[in-house]
Design a protein around this motif. Structure first.
Motif, PDB file in Angstrom:
ATOM      1  N   ILE A   1      75.405  55.207 -54.048  1.00 14.69           N
ATOM      2  CA  ILE A   1      73.952  54.535 -53.343  1.00 14.69           C
ATOM      3  C   ILE A   1      72.718  55.321 -53.350  1.00 14.69           C
ATOM      4  O   ILE A   1      71.668  54.681 -53.772  1.00 14.69           O
ATOM      5  CB  ILE A   1      74.504  54.369 -51.689  1.00 14.69           C
ATOM      6  N   ALA A   2      72.873  56.610 -53.044  1.00 15.71           N
ATOM      7  CA  ALA A   2      71.803  57.598 -52.993  1.00 15.71           C
ATOM      8  C   ALA A   2      71.192  57.503 -54.219  1.00 15.71           C
ATOM      9  O   ALA A   2      69.599  57.525 -54.404  1.00 15.71           O
ATOM     10  CB  ALA A   2      72.257  58.793 -52.309  1.00 15.71           C
ATOM     11  N   ALA A   3      71.703  57.731 -55.380  1.00 11.22           N
ATOM     12  CA  ALA A   3      71.440  57.687 -56.791  1.00 11.22           C
ATOM     13  C   ALA A   3      70.608  56.457 -57.038  1.00 11.22           C
ATOM     14  O   ALA A   3      69.194  56.449 -57.771  1.00 11.22           O
ATOM     15  CB  ALA A   3      72.847  57.963 -57.607  1.00 11.22           C
ATOM     16  N   LEU A   4      71.168  55.108 -56.730  1.00 17.71           N
ATOM     17  CA  LEU A   4      70.392  54.198 -57.092  1.00 17.71           C
ATOM     18  C   LEU A   4      69.085  53.897 -56.160  1.00 17.71           C
ATOM     19  O   LEU A   4      68.140  53.363 -56.686  1.00 17.71           O
ATOM     20  CB  LEU A   4      71.427  52.925 -56.699  1.00 17.71           C
ATOM     21  N   ARG A   5      69.026  54.409 -54.979  1.00 13.82           N
ATOM     22  CA  ARG A   5      67.885  54.175 -54.180  1.00 13.82           C
ATOM     23  C   ARG A   5      66.857  55.261 -54.615  1.00 13.82           C
ATOM     24  O   ARG A   5      65.590  55.228 -54.547  1.00 13.82           O
ATOM     25  CB  ARG A   5      68.245  54.634 -52.568  1.00 13.82           C
TER      26      ARG A   5
ATOM     27  N   GLY B   1      80.196  59.643 -68.339  1.00 15.46           N
ATOM     28  CA  GLY B   1      79.902  59.808 -67.170  1.00 15.46           C
ATOM     29  C   GLY B   1      78.578  59.387 -66.411  1.00 15.46           C
ATOM     30  O   GLY B   1      78.647  59.382 -65.086  1.00 15.46           O
ATOM     31  N   HIS B   2      77.626  58.985 -67.170  1.00 16.66           N
ATOM     32  CA  HIS B   2      76.616  58.595 -66.793  1.00 16.66           C
ATOM     33  C   HIS B   2      76.628  57.013 -65.918  1.00 16.66           C
ATOM     34  O   HIS B   2      75.626  56.554 -65.229  1.00 16.66           O
ATOM     35  CB  HIS B   2      75.276  58.596 -67.453  1.00 16.66           C
ATOM     36  N   MET B   3      77.676  56.530 -66.542  1.00 13.12           N
ATOM     37  CA  MET B   3      78.045  55.288 -65.905  1.00 13.12           C
ATOM     38  C   MET B   3      78.857  55.070 -64.638  1.00 13.12           C
ATOM     39  O   MET B   3      78.956  53.975 -63.999  1.00 13.12           O
ATOM     40  CB  MET B   3      78.592  54.066 -66.912  1.00 13.12           C
ATOM     41  N   THR B   4      79.452  56.123 -64.061  1.00 13.11           N
ATOM     42  CA  THR B   4      80.432  56.299 -63.254  1.00 13.11           C
ATOM     43  C   THR B   4      80.249  57.295 -62.322  1.00 13.11           C
ATOM     44  O   THR B   4      79.686  58.359 -62.557  1.00 13.11           O
ATOM     45  CB  THR B   4      82.013  56.335 -63.886  1.00 13.11           C
ATOM     46  N   GLU B   5      80.710  57.304 -61.197  1.00  8.58           N
ATOM     47  CA  GLU B   5      80.992  58.188 -59.999  1.00  8.58           C
ATOM     48  C   GLU B   5      82.329  58.271 -59.621  1.00  8.58           C
ATOM     49  O   GLU B   5      82.783  57.210 -59.478  1.00  8.58           O
ATOM     50  CB  GLU B   5      80.047  57.620 -58.732  1.00  8.58           C
ATOM     51  N   PHE B   6      82.823  59.119 -59.878  1.00 11.27           N
ATOM     52  CA  PHE B   6      84.378  59.491 -59.785  1.00 11.27           C
ATOM     53  C   PHE B   6      84.785  59.757 -58.390  1.00 11.27           C
ATOM     54  O   PHE B   6      84.089  60.573 -57.986  1.00 11.27           O
ATOM     55  CB  PHE B   6      85.067  60.210 -60.762  1.00 11.27           C
ATOM     56  N   ALA B   7      85.966  59.515 -58.028  1.00  8.54           N
ATOM     57  CA  ALA B   7      86.446  60.030 -56.774  1.00  8.54           C
ATOM     58  C   ALA B   7      87.820  60.294 -56.745  1.00  8.54           C
ATOM     59  O   ALA B   7      88.591  59.388 -57.519  1.00  8.54           O
ATOM     60  CB  ALA B   7      86.188  58.761 -55.509  1.00  8.54           C
TER      61      ALA B   7
END
Length: 510
Positions: free
Chosen positions: A350-354, A329-335
């Motif tokens: 994007i928000a998590a990376l910023r 889960g820490h490598m992915t953002e599911f939709a």
């Protein structure tokens, strides 16, 4: 114990794709383990006849007519003479087919069983049960797998789908996932081996709001790959963050729709279309981005998202098929496979990376520990041992309670019988009308085999010289070498004797 194996599929290099890469990597690792492997596929532009690839891998490009998405025209019987010649010439023992949409694969399984060869099938896709195309595909798959020795699926979701589609006993289906050559998908800033600066503790550097975020998409541009969702989501994602850029690689019928969207929204400076890329160029494209977007509508595994994570990209993907099984889960953002949810998930990524909440610089080493083609080859080799009778049913199924019942349906050795009457019984149960049609196909195939044996005897077919075999890896201590050699020799003699009896239709003594 070395085997002579034929991998059969319509999909292979130079066409890029997950199935193509799977076949090549698995074949190469099996060769490293001392087996002989050849590949049979159709002719591609500029590639016909016999070609040799790295590691002595021989590829037969059969000149058959291609009708749709690199799939050959189904003829049922016309492939048999060429197939038989190759099997005899290369002294093949196991036919391993890939992909349920591959016509060559389905025909090779039928012809291989007629010739008395062991057969394995690997399923790489998911299909439904309602539309006409899926119903036809599932019926053909049931035909192909009614007389199969074993089935391999690339995920547990794929196994469940295949068992339902082909009415299989779950015991005869194994789950062996895809893998990735992590060394070929290193992040751009990955240091040389032996240095540890990249894994130093501490928070990763933040990406400021002014810094651009690049989202990479590498996929065939077809409906089932979610291209329509991608087309709808791109303008909305860019409206949320003006510093987002897209790099899209791939080709397909939806490419024109993608180009029209870019022109309609005047996004030529923010969306870069690369067209089709070769597999060896995928890493160079991925390392240009920060996020990998995978909006697929159906996926059995999704090798490309493993490659993206290995390159240090944060993965945004749909929660469909076997994708949730692939990465932690820490490598992915599911939709969800919906436009609104894909836009929202991409915004969260994007928000998590910023904010520096995602340690993408650690992904490569983690993926390297999770996936290995050597492990896939070892597990596949164990399947070969099981269907050949080298492993007993108890050993093969590791004490599963139903192994006794499974053995009762296959004989004392736990392997499928080649007797024609037994094969007809298996096909006859495929349906009121389909069962009779399948039996007729098997009878015609058997008669064609008899005719070929009479008018094109094996003695007229030259045997191919084998590429020098590699030594099987030895993990035993020196004190056990003599005992292991004797045991392996006995098992090899046992397997060869069993195969001779089965091809002659004689009962076994196991």
């Amino acid at each position: 114990m070395p085997y002579n194996i034929a991998m059969v599929c319509d999909f292979f290099f130079p066409q890029p794709g997950g199935v193509e890469s799977h076949i090549y990597q698995l074949s190469s690792k099996l060769i490293d383990r001392g087996h002989k492997v050849i590949i049979i596929t159709h002719a591609y532009a500029g590639r016909t006849g016999i070609r040799y690839l790295t590691n002595g891998l021989k590829v037969y490009h059969v000149p058959f007519f291609v009708i749709y998405r690199e799939t050959t025209f189904p003829t049922v019987f016309s492939f048999f003479p060429i197939f038989r010649s190759i099997m005899i010439r290369e002294q093949i023992e196991i036919v391993h087919g890939h992909a349920s949409l591959s016509n060559l694969c389905i025909e090779a399984i039928l012809h291989g069983r007629t010739m008395g060869l062991r057969t394995v099938f690997t399923d790489h896709s998911l299909f439904g049960f309602a539309d006409a195309g899926s119903i036809l595909t599932n019926k053909l798959l049931k035909f192909a797998l009614s007389d199969i020795d074993h089935v391999i699926c690339v995920s547990h979701t794929c196994k469940e789908n295949t068992v339902l589609r082909a009415s299989l006993d779950p015991l005869m289906v194994s789950v062996i996932p895809n893998a990735v050559v992590a060394e070929n998908f290193r992040p751009l800033s990955q240091l040389s081996p032996g240095t540890h600066q990249r894994n130093a503790p501490g928070p990763p550097p933040r990406i400021s709001p002014q810094d651009p975020i690049t989202i990479v998409v590498i996929s065939r541009l077809f409906y089932n790959k979610g291209t329509d969702l991608l087309i709808a989501a791109i303008p909305r994602i860019m409206a949320l963050d003006l510093n987002v850029r897209f790099i899209i690689a791939g080709s397909g019928p939806k490419a024109i729709d993608l180009e029209q969207m870019i022109e309609r929204n005047v996004l030529q400076d923010q969306v870069e279309l690369l067209g089709p890329v070769r597999h060896e160029e995928v890493r160079d494209v991925m390392v240009r981005g920060h996020i990998y977007l995978h909006p697929s509508l159906t996926e059995a595994f999704g090798t490309v998202i493993v490659e993206a994570a290995s390159c240090g990209l944060y993965v945004v993907c749909t929660r469909v098929g076997g994708i949730p099984e692939v990465l932690p889960g820490h490598m992915t953002e599911f939709a969800k496979p919906e436009e609104d949810d894909i836009v929202a998930a991409t915004g969260r990524a994007i928000a998590a990376l910023r904010a520096g909440k995602v340690r993408t610089e650690l992904f490569h080493n983690q993926v390297k520990q999770m996936y290995s083609w050597t492990d896939v080859a070892q597990r596949t080799e164990r399947v070969y041992d099981g269907i050949s009778g080298v492993l007993s049913p108890d050993q093969f199924y590791q004490g599963v309670g139903a192994a006794g019942a499974w053995t009762a349906t296959r004989g004392r050795a736990g392997v499928q019988s080649f007797a024609l009457i037994e094969r007809l019984k298996r096909y006859y149960g495929c349906g009121i009308w389909a069962g009779k049609l399948f039996c007729l196909c098997v009878i015609v195939d058997y008669l064609l085999y008899v005719v070929l044996e009479i008018f094109a005897p094996r003695s007229r077919i030259d045997l191919a010289r084998n590429w020098p075999r590699k030594e099987l890896p030895d993990t035993n201590t020196k004190s056990k070498d003599t005992d292991m050699t004797k045991a392996e020799s006995g098992i090899t003699r046992k397997r060869s004797a069993r195969q001779r009896r089965e091809r002659k239709g004689e009962p076994g003594d196991d």
